[in-house]
Design a protein around this motif. Structure first.
Motif: not given
Length: 195
Positions: A45-67
């Motif tokens: 899920l983190l790998a998928y979200v990283l692509r969605l947020v253009a590699g912004d790791r902090h934002r991706a981790e926040d999205v995975v956490q919220e998910t």
């Protein structure tokens, strides 16, 4: 070892839980299910979200956490699910990213205050102190000397214009300006200002 038992051992833990649950019809405890979901789906899920947020790791981790928080809130529904949980997690994560993008577009762009901190600003305190000292020194002058300085220096009038306004000869204005400036210099020096 039977062939179907070997296949069951190769399946992910979630599938094994589902297979065991279907045999016994007992639901998996919620905390165990969340551990399984995190272990099996957080990385992909983190790998998928990283692509969605253009590699912004902090934002991706926040999205995975919220998910995962939303999955925890809906664990009773996920516990009864018969298929894989990953499509649900991916959909939720995608919607969180879209909602975040829309909310950033809707609100005005924030301005960084850092450039304002280094921008030089006029120091009004020094100017105010100077005007107070000047006003105080003007108070020490005689009325005649103060009048000619106010007319010539502060109001910007010529000697002839000041003479006409004050009703005195222009030579007297020149003389009073000379002595007024000398007295003003002494009054300012008494107040610690070098003139």
């Amino acid at each position: 070892m039977r062939k179907d038992a070997a296949v069951a051992d190769d399946r992910p833990a979630r599938s094994r839980h589902r297979a065991e649950r279907s045999r016994s019809e007992e639901p998996v405890p919620d905390d165990e299910l969340m551990r399984v979901i995190y272990r099996e789906h957080a990385g992909p899920l983190l790998a998928y979200v990283l692509r969605l947020v253009a590699g912004d790791r902090h934002r991706a981790e926040d999205v995975v956490q919220e998910t995962l928080v939303r999955a925890w809130r809906n664990v009773h529904r996920l516990n009864r699910a018969t298929g894989s949980v990953r499509p649900w997690l991916v959909t939720v994560a995608r919607r969180i990213v879209i909602d975040g993008h829309r909310s950033r577009q809707a609100r005005p762009q924030e301005v960084d205050p850092a450039p304002l901190e280094v921008m030089p600003a006029e120091d009004e305190i020094d100017k105010a102190l100077w005007l107070m000292t000047l006003s105080d020194a003007l108070g020490d002058l005689s009325d005649a000397h103060r009048e000619v300085l106010v007319e010539t220096y502060f109001k910007g009038r010529t000697v002839n214009e000041a003479a006409e306004t004050l009703g005195i000869p222009s030579g007297t204005v020149r003389s009073r300006v000379f002595y007024a400036l000398r007295s003003m210099k002494l009054a300012l020096e008494e107040r610690g200002v070098r003139a």
